[in-house]
Scaffold this active site. Structure first.
Site, PDB file in Angstrom:
ATOM      1  N   ARG A  87      24.095 102.213  95.228  1.00 27.81           N
ATOM      2  CA  ARG A  87      24.339 100.788  95.559  1.00 27.81           C
ATOM      3  C   ARG A  87      24.175  99.874  94.337  1.00 27.81           C
ATOM      4  NH1 ARG A  87      21.582 102.653  99.907  1.00 27.81           N
ATOM      5  NH2 ARG A  87      22.903 102.948 101.727  1.00 27.81           N
TER       6      ARG A  87
ATOM      7  N   LYS B  68      34.976  91.745  87.904  1.00 30.83           N
ATOM      8  CA  LYS B  68      35.907  92.450  88.792  1.00 30.83           C
ATOM      9  C   LYS B  68      35.965  93.911  88.350  1.00 30.83           C
ATOM     10  CE  LYS B  68      39.320  88.968  90.061  1.00 30.83           C
ATOM     11  NZ  LYS B  68      40.772  88.710  90.029  1.00 30.83           N
TER      12      LYS B  68
ATOM     13  N   GLU C  44      46.895  86.537  77.183  1.00 35.29           N
ATOM     14  CA  GLU C  44      45.773  85.938  77.927  1.00 35.29           C
ATOM     15  C   GLU C  44      45.146  84.806  77.085  1.00 35.29           C
ATOM     16  OE1 GLU C  44      45.394  86.959  80.977  1.00 35.29           O
ATOM     17  OE2 GLU C  44      46.348  88.939  80.909  1.00 35.29           O
TER      18      GLU C  44
ATOM     19  N   LYS D 228      36.641  81.814  79.734  1.00 34.34           N
ATOM     20  CA  LYS D 228      36.541  82.652  80.935  1.00 34.34           C
ATOM     21  C   LYS D 228      35.140  82.551  81.522  1.00 34.34           C
ATOM     22  CE  LYS D 228      37.709  86.577  83.544  1.00 34.34           C
ATOM     23  NZ  LYS D 228      38.458  87.771  83.806  1.00 34.34           N
TER      24      LYS D 228
ATOM     25  N   GLU E 119      35.751  84.368  93.146  1.00 33.52           N
ATOM     26  CA  GLU E 119      37.156  83.969  93.235  1.00 33.52           C
ATOM     27  C   GLU E 119      37.499  83.258  94.542  1.00 33.52           C
ATOM     28  OE1 GLU E 119      40.258  87.047  92.926  1.00 33.52           O
ATOM     29  OE2 GLU E 119      41.131  85.833  91.346  1.00 33.52           O
TER      30      GLU E 119
ATOM     31  N   ARG F  69      38.739  80.048  89.938  1.00 34.20           N
ATOM     32  CA  ARG F  69      39.287  81.221  89.240  1.00 34.20           C
ATOM     33  C   ARG F  69      40.800  81.329  89.350  1.00 34.20           C
ATOM     34  NH1 ARG F  69      36.617  87.099  88.638  1.00 34.20           N
ATOM     35  NH2 ARG F  69      34.508  86.473  88.227  1.00 34.20           N
TER      36      ARG F  69
ATOM     37  N   ASN G  35      45.230  82.660  86.990  1.00 33.89           N
ATOM     38  CA  ASN G  35      46.485  83.327  87.366  1.00 33.89           C
ATOM     39  C   ASN G  35      47.710  82.684  86.733  1.00 33.89           C
ATOM     40  OD1 ASN G  35      45.535  85.381  88.918  1.00 33.89           O
ATOM     41  ND2 ASN G  35      45.472  84.138  90.777  1.00 33.89           N
TER      42      ASN G  35
ATOM     43  N   HIS H 152      50.718  84.667  85.916  1.00 29.99           N
ATOM     44  CA  HIS H 152      50.559  85.980  86.525  1.00 29.99           C
ATOM     45  C   HIS H 152      51.340  86.129  87.826  1.00 29.99           C
ATOM     46  CE1 HIS H 152      47.547  86.426  83.469  1.00 29.99           C
ATOM     47  NE2 HIS H 152      47.232  87.642  83.867  1.00 29.99           N
TER      48      HIS H 152
ATOM     49  N   HIS I 170      53.301  89.441  87.412  1.00 28.71           N
ATOM     50  CA  HIS I 170      53.073  90.676  88.179  1.00 28.71           C
ATOM     51  C   HIS I 170      54.371  91.175  88.807  1.00 28.71           C
ATOM     52  CE1 HIS I 170      48.529  89.814  88.686  1.00 28.71           C
ATOM     53  NE2 HIS I 170      48.740  90.697  87.734  1.00 28.71           N
TER      54      HIS I 170
ATOM     55  N   HIS J 135      51.838  94.275  80.362  1.00 33.94           N
ATOM     56  CA  HIS J 135      51.262  93.165  81.126  1.00 33.94           C
ATOM     57  C   HIS J 135      51.414  91.844  80.362  1.00 33.94           C
ATOM     58  CE1 HIS J 135      48.588  91.089  83.850  1.00 33.94           C
ATOM     59  NE2 HIS J 135      47.833  90.705  82.836  1.00 33.94           N
TER      60      HIS J 135
HETATM   61  N1  NAD Z   1      38.564  93.507  85.769  1.00 35.16           N
HETATM   62  C1  NAD Z   1      39.349  92.526  85.415  1.00 35.16           C
HETATM   63  O1  NAD Z   1      39.008  91.328  85.562  1.00 35.16           O
HETATM   64  C2  NAD Z   1      40.675  92.838  84.793  1.00 35.16           C
HETATM   65  C3  NAD Z   1      41.421  91.806  84.182  1.00 35.16           C
HETATM   66  C4  NAD Z   1      42.607  92.151  83.555  1.00 35.16           C
HETATM   67  C5  NAD Z   1      43.036  93.462  83.540  1.00 35.16           C
HETATM   68  N2  NAD Z   1      42.283  94.425  84.139  1.00 35.16           N
HETATM   69  C6  NAD Z   1      42.704  95.845  84.110  1.00 35.16           C
HETATM   70  O2  NAD Z   1      42.627  96.268  82.756  1.00 35.16           O
HETATM   71  C7  NAD Z   1      43.540  97.338  82.561  1.00 35.16           C
HETATM   72  C8  NAD Z   1      44.286  97.122  81.273  1.00 35.16           C
HETATM   73  O3  NAD Z   1      43.354  97.098  80.211  1.00 35.16           O
HETATM   74  P1  NAD Z   1      43.799  97.325  78.695  1.00 35.16           P
HETATM   75  O4  NAD Z   1      44.950  96.457  78.407  1.00 35.16           O
HETATM   76  O5  NAD Z   1      42.590  97.256  77.873  1.00 35.16           O
HETATM   77  O6  NAD Z   1      44.412  98.802  78.743  1.00 35.16           O
HETATM   78  P2  NAD Z   1      43.727 100.243  78.523  1.00 35.16           P
HETATM   79  O7  NAD Z   1      42.347 100.274  78.991  1.00 35.16           O
HETATM   80  O8  NAD Z   1      44.683 101.226  79.093  1.00 35.16           O
HETATM   81  O9  NAD Z   1      43.717 100.363  76.948  1.00 35.16           O
HETATM   82  C9  NAD Z   1      44.939 100.412  76.263  1.00 35.16           C
HETATM   83  C10 NAD Z   1      45.043 101.639  75.351  1.00 35.16           C
HETATM   84  O10 NAD Z   1      44.337 101.362  74.158  1.00 35.16           O
HETATM   85  C11 NAD Z   1      43.390 102.379  73.893  1.00 35.16           C
HETATM   86  N3  NAD Z   1      42.288 101.717  73.203  1.00 35.16           N
HETATM   87  C12 NAD Z   1      41.425 100.803  73.705  1.00 35.16           C
HETATM   88  N4  NAD Z   1      40.644 100.337  72.733  1.00 35.16           N
HETATM   89  C13 NAD Z   1      41.015 100.958  71.585  1.00 35.16           C
HETATM   90  C14 NAD Z   1      40.604 100.865  70.233  1.00 35.16           C
HETATM   91  N5  NAD Z   1      39.670  99.989  69.845  1.00 35.16           N
HETATM   92  N6  NAD Z   1      41.196 101.665  69.331  1.00 35.16           N
HETATM   93  C15 NAD Z   1      42.200 102.514  69.694  1.00 35.16           C
HETATM   94  N7  NAD Z   1      42.658 102.621  70.951  1.00 35.16           N
HETATM   95  C16 NAD Z   1      42.065 101.852  71.883  1.00 35.16           C
HETATM   96  C17 NAD Z   1      43.069 102.941  75.252  1.00 35.16           C
HETATM   97  O11 NAD Z   1      42.554 104.253  75.159  1.00 35.16           O
HETATM   98  C18 NAD Z   1      44.425 102.890  75.930  1.00 35.16           C
HETATM   99  O12 NAD Z   1      45.213 103.976  75.552  1.00 35.16           O
HETATM  100  C19 NAD Z   1      44.426  97.383  83.788  1.00 35.16           C
HETATM  101  O13 NAD Z   1      44.047  98.486  84.577  1.00 35.16           O
HETATM  102  C20 NAD Z   1      44.119  96.076  84.513  1.00 35.16           C
HETATM  103  O14 NAD Z   1      44.254  96.178  85.913  1.00 35.16           O
HETATM  104  C21 NAD Z   1      41.115  94.132  84.755  1.00 35.16           C
HETATM  105 ZN    ZN Z   2      46.380  89.256  82.848  1.00 30.81          ZN
END
Ligand code: NAD
Ligand code: ZN
Length: 368
Positions: A121, A143, A185, A231, A241, A245, A249, A252, A256, A269
């Site tokens: 938990r 999130k 972003e 943020k 949210e 928040r 968007n 977005h 999306h 994205h």
């Molecule tokens: N929780 C939230 O509030 C929130 C907000 C926006 C997006 N997201 C989620 O985040 C995800 C996208 O995240 P992302 O864009 O970071 O993609 P990702 O986590 O897939 O990373 C992108 C690529 O870069 C590589 N990578 C990351 N850091 C690196 C570094 N320093 N050096 C070399 N390679 C590196 C990763 O291994 C991956 O292949 C989605 O699943 C999305 O839904 C969540």
């Molecule tokens: Zn985004």
């Protein structure tokens, strides 16, 4: 090291931002009340680059940290991978006072965060984001979650890390296309609430576009600090949210739908969100909310940063169907975040479907 506080009313959380700071991670962790054992969750690419320095810095101050490498990619962001994490946490007999370290981009952060939220938990979680998107967006705000076969991020929970630790030097190894994801972003924060950040982006657009992040980490330091501050302000005021928040968007709603219409392969994205922001500005002008010269200014910045603002050939209807089936549609009404000037937005559910149709159609490129 800079320290930004996310001022949640009950439990304020810190975001540490610095350059070449991973070797100080253990010390920072030691200043928080956590148990002696932890699990570092990452993937093979990031593990090779950054896991050792973090684990050693933890060991130097008396922590024991095991490592779990997850398969890389959004396609593994699902409940099967969560099961793998839970199995490892059980196997290692981690207790609630112990900790999970999420080292990676948003995919790792969302999964490690969700597993940390549900194991016993809730076990202590620390986010160590290494992608620009994770540093300015996903690692702050709490999130967490995974995708379902029927849609992205359908399963999850709000779960705050005890702190977020950002080392900007990790950006040096991030592939260029990933930098652009985070950049969209950053532009978003500038338009929705930070005119100074917007001006800075305008002034440094050519260096940013030229991907001079390796040399100019101070540019990224400014951009990440400003974005995290924005943020942090929004999520602290609206942790779960329910209102403010929603402004995050911006771009977005349509973004999306574009990502999905092209099955997440053609547009990243960030590229889709850039088009979404441009479209939202055009809608705002059409609705008499935004001056045309300000819309031009925003479009020029996006172009100068290297974003393409048109949509590849597709039927407008495909995008519109997806738009109206978005999980954020309330009572059948689409809600758009629309700028009224740089640094200020409103949320409107009054945009007529015909206006949305016209603007999407005007952005779609002709089939060659
Ligand atoms: N929780 C939230 O509030 C929130 C907000 C926006 C997006 N997201 C989620 O985040 C995800 C996208 O995240 P992302 O864009 O970071 O993609 P990702 O986590 O897939 O990373 C992108 C690529 O870069 C590589 N990578 C990351 N850091 C690196 C570094 N320093 N050096 C070399 N390679 C590196 C990763 O291994 C991956 O292949 C989605 O699943 C999305 O839904 C969540
Ligand atoms: Zn985004």
């Amino acid at each position: 090291m800079h320290n930004i506080t996310i001022k949640f009313p009950r439990n304020p959380r810190n975001v540490y931002v610095g350059i070449n700071t991973l070797s100080q991670f253990g010390e920072t962790l030691g200043a928080h009340k956590v148990g002696k054992k932890g699990l570092l969750i990452t993937n093979a690419t990031i593990s090779k680059l950054y896991a050792r320095v973090i684990i050693e810095s933890c060991q130097n101050v008396g922590f024991t940290v095991d490592i779990l490498e997850l398969p890389e990619g959004e396609q593994y962001k699902n409940l099967t991978t969560i099961q793998t994490i839970l199995d490892k946490l059980v196997e290692n007999k981690l207790e609630r006072k112990d900790f999970v370290l999420a080292l990676g981009g948003g995919v790792i952060g969302d999964m490690a965060g969700f597993a940390a939220a549900i194991y016993l938990r809730g076990i202590n979680l620390i986010q160590i984001p290494t992608s620009l998107l994770a540093q300015v967006d996903s690692s702050l705000g709490g999130k967490t979650g995974v995708n379902h076969a029927k849609g992205k991020n359908l399963i999850g929970s709000f779960y705050q890390p005890i702190f977020t630790f950002i080392d900007l030097a990790t950006l040096k190894t991030l592939p260029q296309k990933e930098i652009r994801c985070g950049l969209a972003e950053i532009v978003k924060y500038g338009v929705i609430q930070n005119p100074r950040l917007f001006n800075y982006l305008e002034q440094h657009a050519s260096q940013i576009k030229a991907e001079q992040y390796t040399q100019d980490l101070e540019i990224w330091e400014y951009l990440v600090l400003q974005s995290c501050t924005n943020k942090a302000y929004v999520v602290a005021k609206d942790e779960k949210e329910s209102n403010l928040r929603e402004i995050l968007n911006f771009g977005h709603t349509l973004g999306h739908a574009i990502e999905t219409a092209f099955e997440y392969t053609y547009y990243s994205h960030g590229e889709a969100v850039a088009i979404g922001m441009h479209a939202a500005c055009l809608i705002a002008v059409q609705q008499g909310l935004l001056a045309p010269n300000i819309q031009q200014k925003i479009a020029t910045l996006l172009l100068n940063l290297g974003f393409n603002l048109s949509i590849a050939p597709i039927q407008a209807k495909q995008i519109e169907t997806l738009l109206f089936s978005d999980k954020k549609v309330k009572d059948g009404k689409l809600r758009f975040v629309l700028p009224t000037k740089i640094g200020k937005v409103i949320v409107s559910n009054e945009v007529p479907a015909v206006v949305i149709h016209e603007i999407i159609t005007s952005l779609i490129e002709e089939q060659k």
